[in-house]
Write a protein that holds these residues in place. Sequence first.
Motif, PDB file in Angstrom:
ATOM      1  N   LEU A 100       0.806  -1.213   0.000  1.00 46.61           N
ATOM      2  CA  LEU A 100       0.000   0.000   0.000  1.00 46.61           C
ATOM      3  C   LEU A 100       0.843   1.270   0.000  1.00 46.61           C
ATOM      4  N   ARG A 101       2.085   1.156   0.348  1.00 50.79           N
ATOM      5  CA  ARG A 101       2.982   2.327   0.413  1.00 50.79           C
ATOM      6  C   ARG A 101       4.232   2.020  -0.401  1.00 50.79           C
ATOM      7  N   ASP A 127       1.787  -3.944   5.868  1.00 51.76           N
ATOM      8  CA  ASP A 127       0.988  -2.736   6.110  1.00 51.76           C
ATOM      9  C   ASP A 127       0.192  -2.780   7.404  1.00 51.76           C
ATOM     10  N   GLY A 148       4.014   7.513   0.289  1.00 54.13           N
ATOM     11  CA  GLY A 148       2.617   7.088   0.323  1.00 54.13           C
ATOM     12  C   GLY A 148       1.693   8.140   0.878  1.00 54.13           C
ATOM     13  N   CYS A 247     -10.749   5.382  -0.337  1.00 50.69           N
ATOM     14  CA  CYS A 247      -9.348   4.999  -0.483  1.00 50.69           C
ATOM     15  C   CYS A 247      -8.676   5.927  -1.480  1.00 50.69           C
ATOM     16  N   TRP A 251      -4.448   3.648  -5.059  1.00 51.00           N
ATOM     17  CA  TRP A 251      -4.674   2.239  -4.742  1.00 51.00           C
ATOM     18  C   TRP A 251      -5.719   1.627  -5.692  1.00 51.00           C
ATOM     19  N   ILE A 254      -5.434  -2.325  -6.173  1.00 51.27           N
ATOM     20  CA  ILE A 254      -4.724  -2.922  -5.040  1.00 51.27           C
ATOM     21  C   ILE A 254      -5.293  -4.274  -4.631  1.00 51.27           C
ATOM     22  N   SER A 260     -12.040   0.367  -7.677  1.00 48.18           N
ATOM     23  CA  SER A 260     -11.907   1.735  -7.172  1.00 48.18           C
ATOM     24  C   SER A 260     -12.588   2.685  -8.142  1.00 48.18           C
TER      25      SER A 260
END
Length: 298
Positions: A100-101, A127, A148, A247, A251, A254, A260
Amino acid sequence: MNDDLLTTFLAVVKAGSFSKAANNLYISPVSVMKRMNTLEVNLDFKIFERNSQGIKLTPAGQSLYESAQEINTLIVNSIQKARTIAQDDKVTITIATSLLRSCRPITDLWSQTRNSKFKIRIIPFEDDPASLHNITIRLGKDIDLIVGPTNEDYLMNNNFDFFNLGDCSCNIAVPQNNRLALKKKLDWTDLAGQTMLLLKKGMSPKIDELRNDIKLNHPQIKIVDTSHFYDMEIFNYCVENNYLMECPSIWENIHPSIISLPMNWDYTLNYGILSSSHSSKEVKEFISLAGELYLQEH
């Protein structure tokens, strides 16, 4: 013993129970128990005696605990000493990265340059809250930076510097089995009757603003709190319960079972490079160069 297991083990002994350690680490008691079970399997001996009153270190566990405390203190100093001893013309920049980062928006661009002053070292991490906290407190020690979305609390903390790579828009993460997954873009009327997962109040000023907006102007949307910053378990939880969640747009792909979708609102999140305010001049130079390179491309 990896960092997560070491951190959790020390937290359990200090707290005296799995549940108290879980609260201190902002993870579930089940996660703590799984980590300690994994540790015992890896070591091939018992470190805890478990009973109705709680837990107690075995003699072997006590010995491990004493050594682990020393390891926890020495590890950063050892790395720093080794980096000082190493005679290298290039300056090593250590970047923490996760699913995520991800550091790739920076490192992919940097690999295209001909700058010979810096070389990059990557440190992967999970994460989950404990791992993220561990990485954050290591900034300025054996970790130089992380890339991030960044909570506003860090921006107001004098211990951290933040290079803004541009705010990213907040999308809505929609499970594939949700009726909204067929849409291309969402607005408030689409969310009526849906359940949305948000960070609990007080964790993020921007999410608190969104929460207040929903309660005041869109009460037909039900809110469910999560006790910690998002990790993949949160995405899995939303899929299993058919919950929506806000979000960052970065992402977008993801999770394979989540779509998304852009939302017709003005909510954004800070996105950039987080580092220690006490970073060396070389680290600050790298961040400036890499950040400007990113901004030129975007």
